[in-house]
Design a protein around this motif. Sequence first.
Motif, short mmCIF file in Angstrom:
data_model
loop_
_atom_site.label_atom_id
_atom_site.label_comp_id
_atom_site.label_asym_id
_atom_site.label_seq_id
_atom_site.Cartn_x
_atom_site.Cartn_y
_atom_site.Cartn_z
N LEU A 52 1.04 -1.34 0.02
CA LEU A 52 -0.05 0.23 0.09
C LEU A 52 1.04 1.24 0.02
O LEU A 52 0.79 2.13 -0.41
N ALA B 33 2.34 1.65 -3.42
CA ALA B 33 1.09 2.24 -4.23
C ALA B 33 0.73 3.68 -4.22
O ALA B 33 0.86 4.49 -5.01
N LEU B 34 0.75 4.13 -3.04
CA LEU B 34 0.91 5.65 -2.81
C LEU B 34 1.76 6.14 -3.23
O LEU B 34 1.60 7.38 -3.75
N ALA C 82 -4.65 2.36 -5.10
CA ALA C 82 -4.55 1.72 -4.00
C ALA C 82 -5.79 1.17 -3.34
O ALA C 82 -5.68 0.64 -2.15
N ILE D 39 -5.81 -2.49 -2.79
CA ILE D 39 -4.86 -3.01 -1.63
C ILE D 39 -5.44 -2.83 -0.71
O ILE D 39 -5.31 -3.38 0.63
#
Length: 162
Positions: A92, A95-96, A102, A105
């Motif tokens: 996560l 992804a951020l 996100a 996730i």
Amino acid sequence: MHNWICAIIESLKLLPSSVANHFRVGSYFIGGAHFETNDEGRQRLWQRLGAQLKGEIDAVLADPALKRAEAPDLSDRPTTKGERLVKICDELQQALTSGRDADQIAARLEREASGTPVAFDARQIRKLLAKRRISDLAQHQADLYRLVGHARLVAGGLNHLE
């Protein structure tokens, strides 16, 4: 003491087979025996279980195949809930940071964290990700990173759960 027995049984599930073979898990399932006897009977039961656990731990410590110098194979140890949650938190975070979506996730984190202290952080992350009107983008991102970091920190302490 009932919680002690439950913790032993749950902990034994997380051991590698080479270590777990030294423990007789079935003897810790005592049902309601500690509720159905008097104080003296309970005392004998706890002493027996405590002595048995001590003997089994001593057997593990005395096993030459498990000495550090022998490099025992501990690779068959199952992953813990804490390890799985930390991995999802890392995904996560990536992804951020990279700007990828996100939501999936975060949903996986919320599902996996159900019933743990991480679940609150996961719900808050989902709410922040679903937010449409963001007045202060920097604060919004800071809140997301803070929540993911806190969830990861809390998840790191859950290595006793299966």
